[in-house]
Design an enzyme around this catalytic site. Structure first.
Site, PDB file in Angstrom:
ATOM      1  N   ARG A  66     -17.467 -23.828  24.519  1.00  0.00           N
ATOM      2  CA  ARG A  66     -17.884 -22.191  24.073  1.00  0.00           C
ATOM      3  C   ARG A  66     -19.608 -22.767  23.644  1.00  0.00           C
ATOM      4  O   ARG A  66     -19.673 -21.866  22.522  1.00  0.00           O
ATOM      5  CB  ARG A  66     -16.674 -21.726  23.069  1.00  0.00           C
ATOM      6  N   SER A 108     -10.086 -14.050  21.345  1.00  0.00           N
ATOM      7  CA  SER A 108      -9.854 -14.745  20.366  1.00  0.00           C
ATOM      8  C   SER A 108     -11.131 -14.991  18.877  1.00  0.00           C
ATOM      9  O   SER A 108     -12.745 -14.835  19.887  1.00  0.00           O
ATOM     10  CB  SER A 108     -10.073 -16.629  20.754  1.00  0.00           C
ATOM     11  N   GLU A 153     -16.362 -16.720  17.355  1.00  0.00           N
ATOM     12  CA  GLU A 153     -16.316 -17.569  18.051  1.00  0.00           C
ATOM     13  C   GLU A 153     -17.370 -15.616  19.273  1.00  0.00           C
ATOM     14  O   GLU A 153     -18.638 -15.884  19.630  1.00  0.00           O
ATOM     15  CB  GLU A 153     -15.253 -17.212  19.742  1.00  0.00           C
TER      16      GLU A 153
HETATM   17  C1  LIG Z   1      -9.320  -9.448  25.688  1.00  0.00           C
HETATM   18  C2  LIG Z   1     -10.101 -10.501  25.453  1.00  0.00           C
HETATM   19  C3  LIG Z   1     -10.507 -11.650  26.173  1.00  0.00           C
HETATM   20  C4  LIG Z   1     -11.057 -12.611  26.175  1.00  0.00           C
HETATM   21  N1  LIG Z   1     -10.865 -14.244  26.387  1.00  0.00           N
HETATM   22  C5  LIG Z   1     -11.362 -15.216  26.257  1.00  0.00           C
HETATM   23  C6  LIG Z   1     -11.307 -16.306  27.381  1.00  0.00           C
HETATM   24  O1  LIG Z   1     -10.073 -16.871  27.378  1.00  0.00           O
HETATM   25  N2  LIG Z   1     -12.059 -17.367  27.248  1.00  0.00           N
HETATM   26  C7  LIG Z   1     -13.167 -17.206  26.867  1.00  0.00           C
HETATM   27  O2  LIG Z   1     -14.530 -18.277  26.697  1.00  0.00           O
HETATM   28  N3  LIG Z   1     -13.658 -15.454  26.296  1.00  0.00           N
HETATM   29  C8  LIG Z   1     -12.845 -14.791  25.966  1.00  0.00           C
HETATM   30  N4  LIG Z   1     -13.524 -13.056  25.462  1.00  0.00           N
HETATM   31  C9  LIG Z   1     -14.800 -13.367  25.512  1.00  0.00           C
HETATM   32  C10 LIG Z   1     -15.720 -12.932  26.468  1.00  0.00           C
HETATM   33  O3  LIG Z   1     -14.969 -12.082  27.096  1.00  0.00           O
HETATM   34  C11 LIG Z   1     -16.356 -14.304  26.707  1.00  0.00           C
HETATM   35  O4  LIG Z   1     -17.370 -14.303  26.345  1.00  0.00           O
HETATM   36  C12 LIG Z   1     -17.794 -13.218  27.783  1.00  0.00           C
HETATM   37  O5  LIG Z   1     -17.786 -14.326  28.764  1.00  0.00           O
HETATM   38  C13 LIG Z   1     -18.700 -12.339  27.493  1.00  0.00           C
HETATM   39  O6  LIG Z   1     -19.008 -11.627  28.515  1.00  0.00           O
HETATM   40  P1  LIG Z   1     -20.017 -10.118  28.991  1.00  0.00           P
HETATM   41  O7  LIG Z   1     -20.679  -9.973  29.680  1.00  0.00           O
HETATM   42  O8  LIG Z   1     -18.875  -9.448  27.475  1.00  0.00           O
HETATM   43  O9  LIG Z   1     -20.938 -10.323  27.341  1.00  0.00           O
HETATM   44  P2  LIG Z   1     -21.554  -9.245  25.678  1.00  0.00           P
HETATM   45  O10 LIG Z   1     -20.220  -9.493  24.884  1.00  0.00           O
HETATM   46  O11 LIG Z   1     -21.922  -8.554  26.299  1.00  0.00           O
HETATM   47  O12 LIG Z   1     -22.645 -10.247  25.102  1.00  0.00           O
HETATM   48  C14 LIG Z   1     -22.337 -12.035  24.559  1.00  0.00           C
HETATM   49  C15 LIG Z   1     -23.374 -12.615  24.214  1.00  0.00           C
HETATM   50  O13 LIG Z   1     -23.839 -12.848  25.447  1.00  0.00           O
HETATM   51  C16 LIG Z   1     -25.622 -12.575  25.587  1.00  0.00           C
HETATM   52  N5  LIG Z   1     -25.486 -12.124  27.933  1.00  0.00           N
HETATM   53  C17 LIG Z   1     -25.192 -11.149  27.919  1.00  0.00           C
HETATM   54  N6  LIG Z   1     -24.978 -11.019  29.249  1.00  0.00           N
HETATM   55  C18 LIG Z   1     -26.618 -12.074  29.458  1.00  0.00           C
HETATM   56  C19 LIG Z   1     -27.391 -12.502  29.724  1.00  0.00           C
HETATM   57  N7  LIG Z   1     -27.661 -11.780  31.132  1.00  0.00           N
HETATM   58  N8  LIG Z   1     -27.897 -13.378  29.310  1.00  0.00           N
HETATM   59  C20 LIG Z   1     -28.465 -14.062  28.953  1.00  0.00           C
HETATM   60  N9  LIG Z   1     -26.989 -13.620  27.980  1.00  0.00           N
HETATM   61  C21 LIG Z   1     -26.818 -12.837  28.330  1.00  0.00           C
HETATM   62  C22 LIG Z   1     -25.853 -11.465  24.984  1.00  0.00           C
HETATM   63  O14 LIG Z   1     -26.972 -11.110  24.228  1.00  0.00           O
HETATM   64  C23 LIG Z   1     -24.508 -12.019  24.289  1.00  0.00           C
HETATM   65  O15 LIG Z   1     -25.138 -12.233  22.714  1.00  0.00           O
HETATM   66  C24 LIG Z   1     -12.490 -12.682  25.917  1.00  0.00           C
HETATM   67  C25 LIG Z   1     -13.058 -11.472  25.119  1.00  0.00           C
HETATM   68  C26 LIG Z   1     -11.839 -10.622  25.345  1.00  0.00           C
HETATM   69  C27 LIG Z   1     -11.673  -9.110  24.398  1.00  0.00           C
END
Ligand SMILES: Cc1cc2nc3c(=O)[nH]c(=O)nc-3n(C[C@H](O)[C@H](O)[C@H](O)COP(=O)(O)OP(=O)(O)OC[C@H]3O[C@@H](n4cnc5c(N)ncnc54)[C@H](O)[C@@H]3O)c2cc1C
Length: 412
Positions: free
Chosen positions: A191, A290, A404
């Site tokens: 992570r 998580s 996380e």
């Molecule tokens: C129901 C659910 C299940 C999930 N299951 C998992 C799982 O199994 N495994 C797992 O690893 N995660 C899981 N997650 C967490 C999440 O989905 C991941 O971490 C995902 O990659 C976040 O993507 P996002 O686009 O929503 O990021 P955001 O939440 O929008 O941003 C998160 C961070 O990433 C940065 N960021 C976003 N885009 C960029 C970019 N283009 N360049 C640089 N930084 C950027 C943001 O600035 C912020 O700091 C889950 C979440 C939910 C709600």
């Protein structure tokens, strides 16, 4: 560029600017999957790479706080909101370069894929499975964008995105130029990645400065290298292997792996509300996934845990290798345990809330690791619950759980 800015209030739009905030911009509760978080000063949707860079550069040049947001699925933002610029990359799409011939050594070509950061992650996984591009099938159902995937090295069911990343093209906010990182430079771990670590400067006097809550390197595009075939990568997770009727380390049809993962995730409420045909309004799915990472402990500290506490090998995909990390190199000095097990054995049951079953923020009724919004929760409610769970685990086991999601304007 779709803009909702502070700079353009007009006489016929008197409500657009109030207390320095753009009232036309969506609140963070509308942009995040936990559905908490207050207003933002300015909101920009970038429809091209140039627009994304322009928006990031403009915020940095003006010394304004910047939150680059994807699906908002790994964020917990304070009720006070974000006094800066929120930028969302809305580009979708994919360029594929396929080499499907096999050489005399039996090695076959693969798929080289180029994806914009804004691309929805799970739609891409569905496309990969349909096209027989191997290596992300176990990452089915994870919300969010392709650009955020390498930031925290998303992982689930024995796969991590680091297993297929070839390189990541970024905008370096420090130098004001593009910079490409190859796999070996990305410093992937459990992570985490170099990208995530650059959110914090490492300065103990000012740990948030200067980039947080966005990395120094804004992801513009992600290049993936994937094997071709209808069978999955070796299945690296016991629960998934059992569901598929294979042994850990064996392959299964990728389409079946995707289906099994979506079923397992659905059963735990670890999909977004409404996904997979489920009816809307399932509050177990109003979460950031998580909430705590699984603690990685020195092996001798793990010896102190109760006998029945889960203990997992800590493996890492080597920089040269694109195998599933579950089959990577074992580090004998480290042991990973289960945050969900610790939470349950510290006395927090599924559905736990600070004020019982009517609490606005509660643990999911299907998974103790997800903190959920039951409909009317504030960020403060979620933070209070998270603190209670973290403190309870510390008191019971002496282990400090780490959140996380990225916390914005708040802390545990
Ligand atoms: C129901 C659910 C299940 C999930 N299951 C998992 C799982 O199994 N495994 C797992 O690893 N995660 C899981 N997650 C967490 C999440 O989905 C991941 O971490 C995902 O990659 C976040 O993507 P996002 O686009 O929503 O990021 P955001 O939440 O929008 O941003 C998160 C961070 O990433 C940065 N960021 C976003 N885009 C960029 C970019 N283009 N360049 C640089 N930084 C950027 C943001 O600035 C912020 O700091 C889950 C979440 C939910 C709600």
């Amino acid at each position: 560029m779709s803009l909702s800015t502070l700079n353009t209030p007009s006489a016929d739009e008197p409500a657009r600017e109030r207390d320095g905030r753009d009232t036309a911009a969506p609140a963070l509760s509308e942009l995040t999957t936990l559905r908490v978080g207050g207003p933002v000063d300015e909101y920009v949707e970038a429809e091209s790479e140039a627009e994304l860079i322009d928006a990031v550069r403009a915020a940095d040049d003006a010394d304004r706080p910047l939150l680059v947001i994807g699906g908002g699925s790994n964020l917990l933002v304070a009720d006070e909101g974000f006094a800066g610029v929120v930028v969302r990359d809305v580009r979708q799409g994919l360029d594929a370069d396929l080499e499907d011939s096999c050489g005399t050594d039996g090695a076959c070509g693969g798929a080289s894929l180029r994806l914009p950061a804004g691309q929805d992650w799970d739609s891409f996984v569905a496309q990969a499975v349909a096209n027989e591009w191997v290596g992300v099938e176990a990452l089915s159902g994870i919300p969010g964008t392709v650009g955020a995937a390498p930031v925290q090295n998303i992982g689930a069911y024995g796969q991590e995105v680091s297993g297929v990343v070839a390189s990541v093209v970024t905008w370096d906010r420090a130098t004001g130029s593009r910079r490409t990182f190859t796999l070996s430079e990305l410093g992937f771990g459990y992570r985490t990645s170099l990208l995530k670590r650059t959110m914090r400067s490492g300065d103990p006097d000012d740990p948030g400065a200067p980039w947080y809550p966005t990395p120094r390197y804004v992801v513009l595009e992600v290049n993936l290298q994937m094997r071709l075939g209808s069978l999955s990568a070796p299945v690296g997770y016991g629960e998934l292997a059992r569901r598929l009727g294979v042994e850990v380390g064996q392959r299964a049809p990728s389409a079946e792996v995707r289906e099994a993962v979506l079923e397992l995730r659905g059963g735990k409420g670890m999909l977004l509300d409404g996904v997979g045909g489920a009816p809307l309004g399932d509050h177990d799915r109003w979460s950031a996934g998580s909430f705590f990472t699984n603690p990685v402990l020195p092996a001798d500290a793990a010896d102190e845990l109760p006998e029945d506490a889960p203990r997992f090998a800590v493996r890492s995909a080597t920089p040269e290798s694109t195998v599933s990390p579950s089959l990577g190199v074992v580090d004998p000095t480290l042991v990973k345990t289960s945050a969900a097990w610790l939470i349950e054995h510290a006395g927090f049951t599924k559905g736990f809330g600070l004020a019982g079953e009517h609490s606005p923020a509660r643990l999911s009724t299907r998974h103790t690791l997800a903190l959920t919004n039951r409909g009317g929760a504030t960020a403060a409610d979620v933070v209070a619950l998270a603190r209670t769970v973290r403190d309870g685990v510390r008191d019971a086991f002496g282990i400090e759980l780490e959140p996380e999601p990225v916390l914005v304007g708040t802390a545990l």
